[in-house]
Enzyme design. Sequence first.
Site, PDB file in Angstrom:
ATOM      1  N   LYS A 155       0.863  -1.191   0.000  1.00 18.07           N
ATOM      2  CA  LYS A 155       0.000   0.000   0.000  1.00 18.07           C
ATOM      3  C   LYS A 155       0.901   1.243   0.000  1.00 18.07           C
ATOM      4  CE  LYS A 155      -4.288   1.218   2.297  1.00 18.07           C
ATOM      5  NZ  LYS A 155      -5.080   1.591   1.136  1.00 18.07           N
TER       6      LYS A 155
HETATM    7  N1  PMP Z   1      -7.985  -2.004  -2.924  1.00 19.02           N
HETATM    8  C1  PMP Z   1      -7.437  -0.791  -2.784  1.00 19.02           C
HETATM    9  C2  PMP Z   1      -6.739  -0.180  -3.936  1.00 19.02           C
HETATM   10  C3  PMP Z   1      -7.550  -0.110  -1.555  1.00 19.02           C
HETATM   11  O1  PMP Z   1      -7.001   1.098  -1.415  1.00 19.02           O
HETATM   12  C4  PMP Z   1      -8.258  -0.709  -0.495  1.00 19.02           C
HETATM   13  C5  PMP Z   1      -8.417   0.028   0.804  1.00 19.02           C
HETATM   14  N2  PMP Z   1      -7.351  -0.198   1.680  1.00 19.02           N
HETATM   15  C6  PMP Z   1      -8.801  -1.980  -0.701  1.00 19.02           C
HETATM   16  C7  PMP Z   1      -8.647  -2.606  -1.921  1.00 19.02           C
HETATM   17  C8  PMP Z   1      -9.514  -2.697   0.404  1.00 19.02           C
HETATM   18  O2  PMP Z   1      -8.615  -3.115   1.389  1.00 19.02           O
HETATM   19  P1  PMP Z   1      -9.053  -3.225   2.920  1.00 19.02           P
HETATM   20  O3  PMP Z   1     -10.276  -4.061   2.954  1.00 19.02           O
HETATM   21  O4  PMP Z   1      -7.891  -3.852   3.589  1.00 19.02           O
HETATM   22  O5  PMP Z   1      -9.313  -1.832   3.389  1.00 19.02           O
END
Ligand code: PMP
Length: 315
Positions: A155
């Site tokens: 991320k």
């Molecule tokens: N894809 C992207 C590109 C994101 O930014 C997020 C948000 N963090 C998600 C998927 C979903 O991830 P999570 O459920 O861990 O928040």
Amino acid sequence: MPQFAFFKKQFVPLSEARVGIMTHALNYGTACFEGIRGNWNGDQGQMYLFRLEDHYRRLLKSCHILKIRLPYTADQLSQITVELVAKNAYEEDIYVRPIAYKSSETVGVRLHNLEDDFFLFVTPFGPYLDADKGAKCCISSWRRIDDNMIPPRAKVTGLYVNSALAKTEAWENGYDEAILLSQDGHVSEGSGENIFVVLDGNLVTPPSSDNILKGITRDAVIQIARNELSLDVVERPLDRSELYIADECFMTGTAANVTPVVEIDRRSVGSGKVGKITRQIQRVYHDIIRGKDAKYSRWCTPAYPTKTKARNKKG
Ligand code: PMP
């Protein structure tokens, strides 16, 4: 009420947490972050942090890819977070934002020979997309960035330019959210959400090889679907046109929770109303994240010791 941040290894007033304009991460996007939801349970006077340590495990993996070294374990980061959330004492849903970043104030594109640091802030955060009515989506003209460009499983802040381009294009064209395709044309994910479809009674979602962020909400939904709804969940490449013929579709994410998708590229999804399976998953998920389902209490970290009066109220 004063707000606090965790910055340079201590708790400080939010207004004092400032980085210099030469900070490497600000210039080159060399940082990793997380988004963690705190879900307020008014009956219990408690703030539940959802899958706190799992978020920090993912952050440390992102850091490993970006060669950021933090002097903390996932457990220590979780403890710092609980302390900060308790200090801010909100009585509404919140968003917790940890960032691990290249903090040197120096010019030069690289990952090596740079200082690393970590900060954390908390902000009130209501619904991100309309989880009742559902979202209208388009296929973005922007492609999802590939693992060999900037790994989407990390991320990385700089990576989110890809999401921002897609989100704003969708919004300017009258849609709520964008769905991005991978380089080879498979469905990847939303700008900040993973995507699921119901096809012939099965739940189908793209695999991590299609350049998704492996969402923690995605994982929670897979477990809920299998264990509570006895559904088959299949992780496989998904064609664009399968989105058009799906019976149901929804997006998952820390910000979006479980948001139904009712329209894609001006075609209704199923009946155009929120689907039955989507509603069931939403209900179970909603109870779990507010600490109302004892079976899943391991996913919820309470941040407040006891109910106190002097907390940050909305408005
Ligand atoms: N894809 C992207 C590109 C994101 O930014 C997020 C948000 N963090 C998600 C998927 C979903 O991830 P999570 O459920 O861990 O928040």
